[in-house]
Design a protein around this motif. Structure first.
Motif, PDB file in Angstrom:
ATOM      1  N   GLU A 155       0.876  -1.237   0.051  1.00 38.14           N
ATOM      2  CA  GLU A 155       0.035  -0.112  -0.098  1.00 38.14           C
ATOM      3  C   GLU A 155       0.788   1.084   0.023  1.00 38.14           C
ATOM      4  N   VAL A 156       1.821   1.364   0.911  1.00 38.18           N
ATOM      5  CA  VAL A 156       2.819   2.389   1.038  1.00 38.18           C
ATOM      6  C   VAL A 156       3.404   2.928  -0.419  1.00 38.18           C
ATOM      7  N   ILE A 157       3.984   1.723  -0.992  1.00 33.91           N
ATOM      8  CA  ILE A 157       4.632   1.726  -2.312  1.00 33.91           C
ATOM      9  C   ILE A 157       3.763   2.375  -3.262  1.00 33.91           C
TER      10      ILE A 157
ATOM     11  N   LYS B 187       5.361  -8.864  -3.464  1.00 39.78           N
ATOM     12  CA  LYS B 187       5.102  -8.731  -4.789  1.00 39.78           C
ATOM     13  C   LYS B 187       3.721  -9.019  -5.380  1.00 39.78           C
ATOM     14  N   GLN B 188       3.395  -9.941  -4.649  1.00 38.85           N
ATOM     15  CA  GLN B 188       1.684 -10.393  -4.913  1.00 38.85           C
ATOM     16  C   GLN B 188       0.710  -9.318  -4.849  1.00 38.85           C
ATOM     17  N   HIS B 189       0.833  -8.544  -3.913  1.00 36.45           N
ATOM     18  CA  HIS B 189      -0.196  -7.318  -3.675  1.00 36.45           C
ATOM     19  C   HIS B 189       0.308  -6.439  -4.675  1.00 36.45           C
TER      20      HIS B 189
ATOM     21  N   MET C 206      -2.408  -4.805  -7.566  1.00 37.14           N
ATOM     22  CA  MET C 206      -2.768  -3.589  -7.851  1.00 37.14           C
ATOM     23  C   MET C 206      -2.322  -2.910  -8.845  1.00 37.14           C
ATOM     24  N   GLY C 207      -1.533  -3.689  -9.959  1.00 34.44           N
ATOM     25  CA  GLY C 207      -1.210  -3.385 -11.166  1.00 34.44           C
ATOM     26  C   GLY C 207       0.100  -2.226 -10.949  1.00 34.44           C
ATOM     27  N   VAL C 208       0.719  -2.269 -10.047  1.00 35.11           N
ATOM     28  CA  VAL C 208       1.906  -1.544  -9.955  1.00 35.11           C
ATOM     29  C   VAL C 208       3.106  -2.244 -10.546  1.00 35.11           C
TER      30      VAL C 208
ATOM     31  N   GLY D 129       2.834   6.107  -3.064  1.00 34.90           N
ATOM     32  CA  GLY D 129       4.048   6.752  -3.733  1.00 34.90           C
ATOM     33  C   GLY D 129       3.800   6.913  -5.041  1.00 34.90           C
ATOM     34  N   TYR D 130       3.750   5.759  -5.618  1.00 33.40           N
ATOM     35  CA  TYR D 130       3.887   5.526  -7.155  1.00 33.40           C
ATOM     36  C   TYR D 130       2.608   6.491  -7.840  1.00 33.40           C
ATOM     37  N   LEU D 131       1.315   6.090  -7.283  1.00 28.26           N
ATOM     38  CA  LEU D 131       0.050   6.843  -7.643  1.00 28.26           C
ATOM     39  C   LEU D 131      -0.008   8.284  -7.494  1.00 28.26           C
TER      40      LEU D 131
END
Length: 416
Positions: free
Chosen positions: A142-144, A237-239, A243-245, A147-149
């Protein structure tokens, strides 16, 4: 004597600061959507907090901190990063006593004595988030993703996410020896910083920018992960996949601060000279207890606002979405001037962005000001109009002009 700004600082002037306001607003909006609450901590703290929290073997503590003695002979330091102060506030205010996890964000200035260059200032600004109280790999993802979003929604393109696991204390102890076995034969060929780090924190040798070409065959910390760390990293990595990140695994990513455990990550993009890291972060499960609190896990990131602004400029993204001036009021005559002062205040009270002339200029010069300020309307009030209780409202885009009642001006501007 003409004063100049200190080296490594900058003035954010009108025309530029609006982009910053837009970016900051996006950070606040996105944090709210992810249910992170704002926290504001002091810009200086006890020096020992950063030594213990950031790590005494880091470049930040060894070379870059702005440290001073206050009038009570106490050693204080301008904050070089955001996490340690937030953790201190979390512990001091006993936020760990809340039944739910604490999800916090901050925006503010940091200070490091570095060699100034594009994207690297001595006073710089960060947007950061910290989440305390959960070991669930989904909070890492979620945190990663937050920031990406954020970077995606402010309009940046070409942003890459790199992730790694640096394991727990036992894993790093095992990997430390494996890495030393690899590094020792080349010790004399490495830079002085690397030689010093080998004695105290060999993982940080891999972070060296001078000797990167020598580490191609370095052992991967991923090969030293135990079952717990491997499972955690796999689920992160699975999460992210769910989320398509998009991300890349970089087994040499260690980050520059000592408090990280398990997940470490960075956001990368080209366009700021030799610098390609916009921000980064990771999990720090031992930091809360190291700063005197209970054994609570945490994870967070910090993103450089100057680097975001530079990339937006390089990529030609206009992030300035501040609304233009709604109306520029022009008074012709003394009685009209008095009325315009009142009218201007009433417009602003009604939520209209309004301005007038303060330099006693002629009408032609005032109309030019209205154009320069990109006003949607100009409103012209003379004694004749005032006597009728009307004002001439001119649409500066079409040139169309009409008369409206003074008391209806705000509504007319809002309706366009």
């Amino acid at each position: 004597m003409a004063f100049q700004k200190p080296t490594g600082t900058q003035d954010l002037l009108p025309g530029t600061v609006e982009t910053w306001q837009t970016v900051e607003q996006k950070a606040r909006d996105l944090s709210r959507r992810f249910n992170y609450k704002e926290i504001r901590t002091p810009i200086f703290e006890q020096t020992e907090l950063f030594k213990r929290g950031v790590g005494e073997t880091t470049d930040v503590v060894e070379k870059e901190m702005y440290t001073f003695l206050d009038r009570g002979e106490r050693s204080m330091t301008l904050r070089p990063e955001g996490t340690a102060g937030v953790v201190r506030a979390y512990v001091e205010n006993k936020l760990y006593g809340e039944p739910d996890i604490s999800k916090l964000y901050y925006i503010g200035p940091m200070f490091r004595y570095e060699r100034p260059q594009a994207g690297r200032q001595r006073q710089f600004h960060q947007f950061g988030v910290e989440a305390f109280g959960a070991t669930d790999p989904s909070i890492d993802a979620e945190v990663i993703a937050l920031g990406y979003l954020f970077m995606k929604e402010v309009g940046l393109s070409g942003v890459r996410v790199e992730i790694n696991s640096i394991g727990n204390a036992d894993v790093r102890a095992s990997y430390r020896q494996t890495l030393l076995d690899f590094l020792m034969p080349m010790k004399e060929t490495l830079c002085k910083d690397c030689q010093s780090r080998m004695e105290r924190n060999p993982l940080r040798v891999l972070d060296c920018k001078v000797d990167q070409d020598k580490f191609g065959g370095a052992p991967s910390i991923l090969d030293s992960l135990d079952e717990e760390c491997t499972t955690h990293f796999t689920k992160v990595k699975q999460h992210l996949d769910a989320m398509g990140v998009e991300y890349e695994v970089n087994s040499r990513l260690v980050r520059g601060l000592d408090y990280y455990t398990h997940t470490a990550f960075e956001y990368k993009a080209q366009g700021i000279g030799a610098i390609d890291t916009i921000g980064g972060g990771g999990r720090y499960n031992g930091l809360v207890s190291a700063i005197g609190g209970p054994d609570q896990p945490g994870i967070g990131f910090g993103i450089g606002m100057e680097r975001i602004a530079l990339l937006l400029e390089k990529q030609g993204v206009n992030a300035n979405n501040q609304p233009p001036l709604d109306i520029y009021l022009i008074a012709l005559g003394e009685q009209a001037e008095d009325e315009v002062t009142k009218l201007l205040f009433n417009l602003r009270t009604a939520g209209v962005v309004a301005e007038k002339d303060y330099q006693c200029r002629k009408m032609k010069a005032q109309m030019k000001s209205a154009d320069r300020m990109q006003a949607r309307f100009a409103a012209i009030l003379g004694d004749d109009e005032l006597a009728r209780g009307e004002i001439a409202l001119k649409d500066l885009a079409t040139g169309e002009q009409r008369f409206v009642k003074l008391e209806e001006l705000a509504q007319a501007v809002k309706q366009g």
